[in-house]
Design a protein around this motif. Structure first.
Motif, PDB file in Angstrom:
ATOM      1  N   ARG A  74       0.746  -1.331  -0.072  1.00  0.00           N
ATOM      2  CA  ARG A  74      -0.049   0.038  -0.078  1.00  0.00           C
ATOM      3  C   ARG A  74       0.975   1.258   0.190  1.00  0.00           C
ATOM      4  O   ARG A  74       0.686   2.185  -0.627  1.00  0.00           O
ATOM      5  N   GLU A  75       1.816   1.352   0.796  1.00  0.00           N
ATOM      6  CA  GLU A  75       2.873   2.284   0.902  1.00  0.00           C
ATOM      7  C   GLU A  75       3.653   2.705  -0.254  1.00  0.00           C
ATOM      8  O   GLU A  75       3.749   3.640  -1.063  1.00  0.00           O
ATOM      9  N   THR A  76       3.995   1.455  -0.956  1.00  0.00           N
ATOM     10  CA  THR A  76       4.654   1.634  -2.201  1.00  0.00           C
ATOM     11  C   THR A  76       3.955   2.147  -3.227  1.00  0.00           C
ATOM     12  O   THR A  76       4.188   2.929  -4.230  1.00  0.00           O
ATOM     13  N   ILE A  77       2.683   1.652  -3.535  1.00  0.00           N
ATOM     14  CA  ILE A  77       1.889   2.192  -4.608  1.00  0.00           C
ATOM     15  C   ILE A  77       1.390   3.664  -4.395  1.00  0.00           C
ATOM     16  O   ILE A  77       1.248   4.321  -5.348  1.00  0.00           O
ATOM     17  N   SER A  78       1.195   3.775  -3.132  1.00  0.00           N
ATOM     18  CA  SER A  78       0.823   5.351  -2.691  1.00  0.00           C
ATOM     19  C   SER A  78       2.021   6.352  -3.097  1.00  0.00           C
ATOM     20  O   SER A  78       1.891   7.388  -3.724  1.00  0.00           O
ATOM     21  N   GLU A  79       3.203   5.856  -2.625  1.00  0.00           N
ATOM     22  CA  GLU A  79       4.630   6.657  -2.986  1.00  0.00           C
ATOM     23  C   GLU A  79       4.799   6.805  -4.204  1.00  0.00           C
ATOM     24  O   GLU A  79       5.016   8.060  -4.999  1.00  0.00           O
TER      25      GLU A  79
END
Length: 110
Positions: free
Chosen positions: A24-29
């Motif tokens: 989730r963090e990777t895609i958001s970033e």
């Protein structure tokens, strides 16, 4: 309707990719840096079935960037496959971020 474009797909059993919140963090970033049009999508098990990737209980990440998918495979495991998917349908159906990780109680009790 435009022709489907080949995509790289990382597929794994549900929870293997999104279980700890890092995906989730990777895609958001990635979206924050490159915009919402970046070709990078998370597919829940329902979407994996909708796009005819698998009939099993799997989740997936889709991108046209092979190196990004390989990096995710090294990080999370799973299997990489290639499949032609309609970008318009991906943009319509797969813009949600992966679910957030479950909060765990890590407090120490006596």
């Amino acid at each position: 309707m435009p022709d489907p474009i080949p995509q790289y797909i990382l597929i794994a059993p549900v929870g293997q990719l999104c279980g700890n919140g890092q995906l989730r963090e990777t895609i958001s970033e990635r979206r924050n840096r490159q915009g919402n049009d970046v070709p990078f999508w998370y597919l829940s098990s329902d979407l994996v079935q909708k796009f005819n990737i698998s009939t099993s209980n799997f989740e997936a990440v889709v991108s046209d960037q092979k190196t990004a998918i390989i990096w995710l495979q090294l990080r999370f495991g799973g299997e990489i496959i290639n499949k032609k998917l309609d970008l318009h349908q991906l943009r319509q159906s797969a813009m949600e971020l992966p679910p957030a990780a479950a909060h765990r109680d890590i407090s120490i009790t006596d």
